[in-house]
Design a protein around this motif. Structure first.
Motif, short mmCIF file in Angstrom:
data_model
loop_
_atom_site.label_atom_id
_atom_site.label_comp_id
_atom_site.label_asym_id
_atom_site.label_seq_id
_atom_site.Cartn_x
_atom_site.Cartn_y
_atom_site.Cartn_z
N SER A 71 0.86 -1.19 0.00
CA SER A 71 0.00 0.00 0.00
C SER A 71 0.88 1.22 0.00
O SER A 71 2.10 1.12 0.04
N ALA A 72 0.24 2.39 -0.06
CA ALA A 72 0.98 3.65 0.02
C ALA A 72 0.13 4.68 0.73
O ALA A 72 -1.10 4.60 0.72
N GLY A 73 0.78 5.67 1.35
CA GLY A 73 0.06 6.79 1.94
C GLY A 73 -0.87 6.43 3.08
O GLY A 73 -1.95 6.96 3.20
N SER A 74 -0.48 5.49 3.94
CA SER A 74 -1.30 5.05 5.07
C SER A 74 -2.58 4.37 4.63
O SER A 74 -3.51 4.21 5.40
N ASP A 75 -2.64 3.95 3.35
CA ASP A 75 -3.83 3.29 2.84
C ASP A 75 -4.03 1.96 3.56
O ASP A 75 -3.20 1.07 3.49
N GLY A 76 -5.13 1.84 4.27
CA GLY A 76 -5.44 0.59 4.97
C GLY A 76 -4.76 0.41 6.31
O GLY A 76 -4.99 -0.59 6.98
N VAL A 77 -3.90 1.35 6.71
CA VAL A 77 -3.17 1.22 7.97
C VAL A 77 -4.07 1.67 9.13
O VAL A 77 -4.65 2.75 9.09
N LYS A 78 -4.17 0.83 10.15
CA LYS A 78 -5.02 1.18 11.29
C LYS A 78 -4.37 0.75 12.59
O LYS A 78 -3.82 -0.33 12.70
N LEU A 79 -4.47 1.62 13.59
CA LEU A 79 -4.01 1.32 14.94
C LEU A 79 -5.19 0.76 15.72
O LEU A 79 -6.21 1.43 15.89
N CYS A 80 -5.07 -0.48 16.17
CA CYS A 80 -6.17 -1.16 16.85
C CYS A 80 -5.85 -1.34 18.33
O CYS A 80 -4.70 -1.61 18.70
N GLU A 138 -11.56 -5.16 17.41
CA GLU A 138 -11.24 -4.15 16.40
C GLU A 138 -10.20 -4.68 15.42
O GLU A 138 -10.30 -4.46 14.21
N SER A 139 -9.23 -5.42 15.92
CA SER A 139 -8.19 -5.98 15.07
C SER A 139 -8.77 -6.99 14.09
O SER A 139 -8.44 -6.98 12.89
N LYS A 140 -9.65 -7.85 14.57
CA LYS A 140 -10.26 -8.85 13.71
C LYS A 140 -11.10 -8.19 12.62
O LYS A 140 -11.04 -8.59 11.44
N ALA A 141 -11.87 -7.19 13.00
CA ALA A 141 -12.72 -6.51 12.01
C ALA A 141 -11.88 -5.86 10.91
O ALA A 141 -12.21 -5.96 9.73
N HIS A 142 -10.79 -5.21 11.31
CA HIS A 142 -9.96 -4.55 10.30
C HIS A 142 -9.20 -5.58 9.46
O HIS A 142 -9.02 -5.38 8.25
N PHE A 143 -8.78 -6.66 10.06
CA PHE A 143 -8.11 -7.73 9.32
C PHE A 143 -9.03 -8.22 8.20
O PHE A 143 -8.61 -8.36 7.05
N GLU A 144 -10.27 -8.48 8.55
CA GLU A 144 -11.22 -8.99 7.56
C GLU A 144 -11.54 -7.95 6.49
O GLU A 144 -11.75 -8.28 5.32
N THR A 145 -11.56 -6.68 6.89
CA THR A 145 -11.78 -5.61 5.91
C THR A 145 -10.65 -5.57 4.89
O THR A 145 -10.89 -5.47 3.69
#
Length: 530
Positions: A168-177, A182-189
């Motif tokens: 990715s680039a530019g913090s695209d898809g990067v999330k602090l959980c 919250e981690s599982k939900a973002h992983f699946e996203t």
């Protein structure tokens, strides 16, 4: 249509978008024939992601990636005729892998393919770790159950974990959980989403949350010789529910101890990643344990190249883009560049406009202010009058980039502060007014308070053509018309009426009346035709 017929130097730029388009512009200025090579993952929309000054650039030819690297090599050779391709240069994140394969297959200066996919952040961290340097703690997976245990352990030990796509680039898809849920939900996203820079699914990286300021070291390499072109510090903060929002970028004098420490870490990282040619943009966090790689972007510094005027002012005339072309095509010029810039020749910063509002832009007073400032150099507006403004959560929702440069550092600081004050007041943009609708009871309350929109169901027997109603509260009064004439299902804007009278449309499912805060506000609505 071809732009040149005489024999001349020719460069192929893989995915000339963002700063890659600036590389193409500079190559054209130097008299090179430029062939745009488009990797298969670059959509038509992505091809249009170029700065204003690069729009309409006429390429010698354009080539789409073929079914194989052999086919693509043949297509490039044919498209470049009558010229011989001198170099294959990566222009953007999406082009890293193809540029490595195409340059190697063409027998040109190349980083090769021995390392594998250099875009893969997991591959990068493994290489750095194997070289004996500080690397981020992490695990990688395509199924949640394979990483859940590691994530739970990291959360228990440190309270936070970072999830990101491997490409990715530019913090695209990067999330602090901060929780397992919250981690599982973002992983699946991430696993189910198509990344905007070309990666689809693939895998998700779960990493430790690195604490410390984030820096960038920009370099250019030729035949294994690395030269630093700039060191920057990101102004990155939580905003709008996102943990990593860019507010700006400030240059760090290369002579400062922190810059030298970062450079001393990054150059061996380049060796570990087998970088022998081209531009890199290394993001590093200075932790309590020392510098640690976030990721090494094996292409020019992005951001549409908005930083180029700033970089040239700082160094006294050259930038990473200039050095990149020197490295591939004019090695004698590259040899003349210093290993690292000396004392900065000016003060500068990139100011990124962060929006905490959303709506249609009616005007942009902030742009007018920016252009009036003493240190103003350039403005790249990502949102213009008539566009929809979004709340900024990543680089894709940034409103604008403003470059400030001046001989006096105090002037740059003062100008940036003025812009930030306007931004934080909510007045950087004026948004088009969208009028909520209310009941008669809430109209009375809104005359002296904050309105709340309410829908009132329309009785099936309603058939009156309209009636005038008057309200008064707190010394204010207003008159308006409730129109019960059947109309189209869509809600019309109130039509122009005499002052204090507004006639809204009727939806079949209910009756609405316009928002009235005070009599004066209602009169203004009537005068401008709402």
């Amino acid at each position: 249509m071809r732009a040149s017929t005489q024999q001349q130097r020719c460069v192929a730029i893989v995915d000339p978008i963002s700063t890659g388009a600036c590389v193409a512009v500079e190559a054209t200025k130097r008299g090179y024939a430029v062939v745009a090579v488009w990797s298969a993952v670059v959509t038509k929309d992505l091809r249009n992601m170029v700065p204003e000054h690069a729009k309409g650039l006429r390429y010698h030819a354009q080539v789409d990636e073929g079914e194989s690297i052999e086919a693509t090599t043949q297509l490039l050779r044919k498209a470049a005729a009558p010229h011989k391709v001198d170099a294959v240069i990566c222009g953007a994140e999406t082009g890293v892998e193809l540029a490595d394969r195409l340059s190697q297959r063409s027998g040109l200066a190349s980083n090769g393919t021995e390392l594998g996919n250099r875009r893969d952040k997991h591959t990068q961290q493994q290489a750095v770790r194997e070289a004996g340097m500080r690397a981020v703690r992490e695990t990688l997976g395509t199924e949640w159950q394979t990483v859940a245990g590691w994530v739970a352990s990291e959360l228990e030990a440190n309270g936070k974990v970072v999830l990101k796509p491997v490409e990715s680039a530019g913090s695209d898809g990067v999330k602090l959980c901060a929780s397992l849920e919250e981690s599982k939900a973002h992983f699946e996203t991430l696993m189910g989403a198509q990344r905007r820079v070309g990666a689809q699914g693939g895998a998700v990286l779960c990493q430790e949350f690195l604490v410390g300021p984030e820096y960038v070291v920009d370099t250019v390499t030729s035949a294994g010789e690395h030269k630093v072109t700039a060191v920057w510090k990101y102004d990155k903060r939580p905003c709008n529910g996102a943990a990593f929002v860019y507010f700006g970028m400030l240059p760090v004098p290369p002579s400062e101890a922190v810059a030298q420490r970062l450079i001393g870490y990054v150059l061996p990282v380049l060796d570990a990643l087998q970088i022998r040619y081209g531009a890199t943009h290394g993001e590093v966090i200075l932790t309590k344990d020392g510098p640690c790689l976030v990721e090494m972007n094996c292409r020019p510094h992005g951001g549409d190249g908005n930083w180029l005027p700033m970089a040239r002012a700082l160094t006294g005339g050259y930038s990473q883009v200039d050095a990149l072309l020197d490295a591939f095509v004019e090695p004698q010029r590259f040899a003349a560049l210093p290993p690292c810039p000396g004392t900065w020749q000016a003060a500068a910063q990139e100011f990124l406009v962060v929006s905490t509002q959303e709506g249609k832009v009616a005007s942009a007073p902030g742009y007018e202010l920016a252009r009036s400032l003493r240190s103003f150099v350039s403005l790249e507006a990502f949102v213009s009058v008539g566009d929809q403004l979004a709340r900024t959560v990543d680089v894709f929702t940034q409103a604008a980039s403003i470059v400030l440069v001046h001989a006096d550092a105090a002037v740059v600081t003062e100008d940036a502060a003025a812009l930030r004050r306007l931004e934080q007041s909510g007045d950087f943009f004026t948004l088009a007014v969208e009028y909520p609708y209310q009941t008669r009871e809430s109209l009375l309350a809104s005359a002296v308070g904050t309105p709340t929109a309410t829908r009132v169901p329309l009785p099936a027997s309603a058939s009156a053509t309209g009636s005038v109603h008057s309200l008064s509260s707190g010394g204010h009064s207003a008159s308006f018309v409730i129109d019960t004439t059947p109309s189209s299902p869509t809600l019309r804007r109130p039509e122009r009426r005499p002052p204090r009278v507004v006639r809204p449309a009727l939806r079949p499912s209910g009756l609405s009346v316009p928002f009235v805060g005070t009599a004066g506000r209602l009169a203004r609505m009537a005068r401008v035709g709402a």
